[in-house]
Design a protein around this motif. Sequence first.
Motif, PDB file in Angstrom:
ATOM      1  N   VAL A 112      -2.880 -10.854  -4.280  1.00 25.78           N
ATOM      2  CA  VAL A 112      -3.896 -10.288  -3.410  1.00 25.78           C
ATOM      3  C   VAL A 112      -3.124  -9.528  -2.336  1.00 25.78           C
ATOM      4  O   VAL A 112      -2.388 -10.113  -1.547  1.00 25.78           O
ATOM      5  CB  VAL A 112      -4.801 -11.375  -2.791  1.00 25.78           C
ATOM      6  CG1 VAL A 112      -5.826 -10.730  -1.869  1.00 25.78           C
ATOM      7  CG2 VAL A 112      -5.488 -12.179  -3.893  1.00 25.78           C
ATOM      8  N   TYR A 113      -3.260  -8.215  -2.366  1.00 31.80           N
ATOM      9  CA  TYR A 113      -2.468  -7.355  -1.494  1.00 31.80           C
ATOM     10  C   TYR A 113      -3.376  -6.441  -0.680  1.00 31.80           C
ATOM     11  O   TYR A 113      -4.205  -5.716  -1.237  1.00 31.80           O
ATOM     12  CB  TYR A 113      -1.494  -6.518  -2.323  1.00 31.80           C
ATOM     13  CG  TYR A 113      -0.697  -5.536  -1.502  1.00 31.80           C
ATOM     14  CD1 TYR A 113       0.231  -5.973  -0.569  1.00 31.80           C
ATOM     15  CD2 TYR A 113      -0.884  -4.167  -1.659  1.00 31.80           C
ATOM     16  CE1 TYR A 113       0.960  -5.069   0.190  1.00 31.80           C
ATOM     17  CE2 TYR A 113      -0.149  -3.252  -0.916  1.00 31.80           C
ATOM     18  CZ  TYR A 113       0.764  -3.716   0.016  1.00 31.80           C
ATOM     19  OH  TYR A 113       1.482  -2.826   0.769  1.00 31.80           O
ATOM     20  N   ARG A 114      -3.221  -6.501   0.630  1.00 34.18           N
ATOM     21  CA  ARG A 114      -3.978  -5.639   1.536  1.00 34.18           C
ATOM     22  C   ARG A 114      -2.972  -4.912   2.425  1.00 34.18           C
ATOM     23  O   ARG A 114      -2.386  -5.521   3.326  1.00 34.18           O
ATOM     24  CB  ARG A 114      -4.938  -6.463   2.372  1.00 34.18           C
ATOM     25  CG  ARG A 114      -6.024  -7.126   1.529  1.00 34.18           C
ATOM     26  CD  ARG A 114      -7.038  -7.825   2.401  1.00 34.18           C
ATOM     27  NE  ARG A 114      -7.894  -8.694   1.636  1.00 34.18           N
ATOM     28  CZ  ARG A 114      -9.054  -8.349   1.116  1.00 34.18           C
ATOM     29  NH1 ARG A 114      -9.513  -7.125   1.268  1.00 34.18           N
ATOM     30  NH2 ARG A 114      -9.776  -9.233   0.454  1.00 34.18           N
ATOM     31  N   PRO A 115      -2.751  -3.623   2.180  1.00 36.65           N
ATOM     32  CA  PRO A 115      -1.796  -2.864   2.992  1.00 36.65           C
ATOM     33  C   PRO A 115      -2.077  -2.961   4.488  1.00 36.65           C
ATOM     34  O   PRO A 115      -1.154  -2.928   5.300  1.00 36.65           O
ATOM     35  CB  PRO A 115      -1.954  -1.430   2.491  1.00 36.65           C
ATOM     36  CG  PRO A 115      -2.538  -1.547   1.122  1.00 36.65           C
ATOM     37  CD  PRO A 115      -3.377  -2.791   1.140  1.00 36.65           C
ATOM     38  N   ALA A 136      -7.339  -1.239  -1.524  1.00 39.53           N
ATOM     39  CA  ALA A 136      -6.861   0.109  -1.174  1.00 39.53           C
ATOM     40  C   ALA A 136      -6.067   0.682  -2.340  1.00 39.53           C
ATOM     41  O   ALA A 136      -5.606  -0.048  -3.212  1.00 39.53           O
ATOM     42  CB  ALA A 136      -5.984   0.041   0.071  1.00 39.53           C
ATOM     43  N   ALA A 137      -5.883   1.989  -2.324  1.00 36.12           N
ATOM     44  CA  ALA A 137      -5.031   2.622  -3.327  1.00 36.12           C
ATOM     45  C   ALA A 137      -3.614   2.086  -3.149  1.00 36.12           C
ATOM     46  O   ALA A 137      -3.097   2.036  -2.034  1.00 36.12           O
ATOM     47  CB  ALA A 137      -5.058   4.133  -3.166  1.00 36.12           C
ATOM     48  N   PRO A 141       3.085  -0.108 -10.667  1.00 39.56           N
ATOM     49  CA  PRO A 141       3.023   0.086 -12.115  1.00 39.56           C
ATOM     50  C   PRO A 141       2.177  -0.993 -12.807  1.00 39.56           C
ATOM     51  O   PRO A 141       1.879  -0.885 -13.982  1.00 39.56           O
ATOM     52  CB  PRO A 141       4.490  -0.021 -12.544  1.00 39.56           C
ATOM     53  CG  PRO A 141       5.111  -0.904 -11.502  1.00 39.56           C
ATOM     54  CD  PRO A 141       4.393  -0.598 -10.219  1.00 39.56           C
ATOM     55  N   LEU A 142       1.776  -2.010 -12.056  1.00 42.09           N
ATOM     56  CA  LEU A 142       0.977  -3.108 -12.605  1.00 42.09           C
ATOM     57  C   LEU A 142      -0.498  -2.740 -12.603  1.00 42.09           C
ATOM     58  O   LEU A 142      -0.917  -1.844 -11.860  1.00 42.09           O
ATOM     59  CB  LEU A 142       1.183  -4.371 -11.759  1.00 42.09           C
ATOM     60  CG  LEU A 142       2.611  -4.888 -11.671  1.00 42.09           C
ATOM     61  CD1 LEU A 142       2.693  -6.061 -10.680  1.00 42.09           C
ATOM     62  CD2 LEU A 142       3.124  -5.307 -13.032  1.00 42.09           C
ATOM     63  N   PRO A 143      -1.301  -3.443 -13.402  1.00 43.24           N
ATOM     64  CA  PRO A 143      -2.739  -3.206 -13.323  1.00 43.24           C
ATOM     65  C   PRO A 143      -3.237  -3.453 -11.898  1.00 43.24           C
ATOM     66  O   PRO A 143      -2.889  -4.464 -11.278  1.00 43.24           O
ATOM     67  CB  PRO A 143      -3.321  -4.238 -14.292  1.00 43.24           C
ATOM     68  CG  PRO A 143      -2.207  -4.546 -15.247  1.00 43.24           C
ATOM     69  CD  PRO A 143      -0.945  -4.431 -14.434  1.00 43.24           C
ATOM     70  N   ALA A 144      -4.015  -2.518 -11.365  1.00 42.78           N
ATOM     71  CA  ALA A 144      -4.603  -2.655 -10.035  1.00 42.78           C
ATOM     72  C   ALA A 144      -6.071  -3.017 -10.204  1.00 42.78           C
ATOM     73  O   ALA A 144      -6.817  -2.313 -10.885  1.00 42.78           O
ATOM     74  CB  ALA A 144      -4.448  -1.364  -9.242  1.00 42.78           C
ATOM     75  N   LEU A 145      -6.463  -4.131  -9.596  1.00 42.06           N
ATOM     76  CA  LEU A 145      -7.818  -4.643  -9.711  1.00 42.06           C
ATOM     77  C   LEU A 145      -8.505  -4.549  -8.354  1.00 42.06           C
ATOM     78  O   LEU A 145      -7.857  -4.691  -7.317  1.00 42.06           O
ATOM     79  CB  LEU A 145      -7.784  -6.103 -10.172  1.00 42.06           C
ATOM     80  CG  LEU A 145      -6.953  -6.397 -11.427  1.00 42.06           C
ATOM     81  CD1 LEU A 145      -6.775  -7.893 -11.608  1.00 42.06           C
ATOM     82  CD2 LEU A 145      -7.604  -5.774 -12.644  1.00 42.06           C
TER      83      LEU A 145
END
Length: 167
Positions: A112-115, A136-137, A141-145
Amino acid sequence: MKVFGIAGYSGSGKTTLIEKLIPEIRSRGLVVSVIKHAHHGFDLDRPGKDSWRHREAGAQEVLMLSSGRWVLMHELRETPEPTLDQQLAILSPCDLVLIEGFKAAPVPKVEVYRPANGKPPLWTDNPHVVAVATDAATDTPLPALDVNDPVAVTDFILDYPMEDFQP
């Protein structure tokens, strides 16, 4: 049982995502359990209650039960924290165990990543992160969900090839 992780820094929304995943997984007829790693001490009990008094008196384990639930509290009392494998072996059989935290555990996980949190992503240095759930964008290279789409995250987790945990 299958084991899949949800990892990320504090405040990223791991617990909120898991809270949304559980009913989605259950709606598909699966039994799901959760193991959450806490870096700081915690207590489910309250001072003065019988079970608290038993633990304070030195009991290693206190099992409390009622007609609706049971809980086993185990005091480590200077013994090492159990490994993830040891914790998994304690759980009742289920279809899927979601683990929260355990960033370094060798199990597949969604980060879970939030810039906006200002923390670096884990996926750049963690080979066990197999997808990124974000709001966010993100240049990965991994699937972004979409972290706000529990159906899509559940689909990814359940479709991901995992080996069964063998205690």
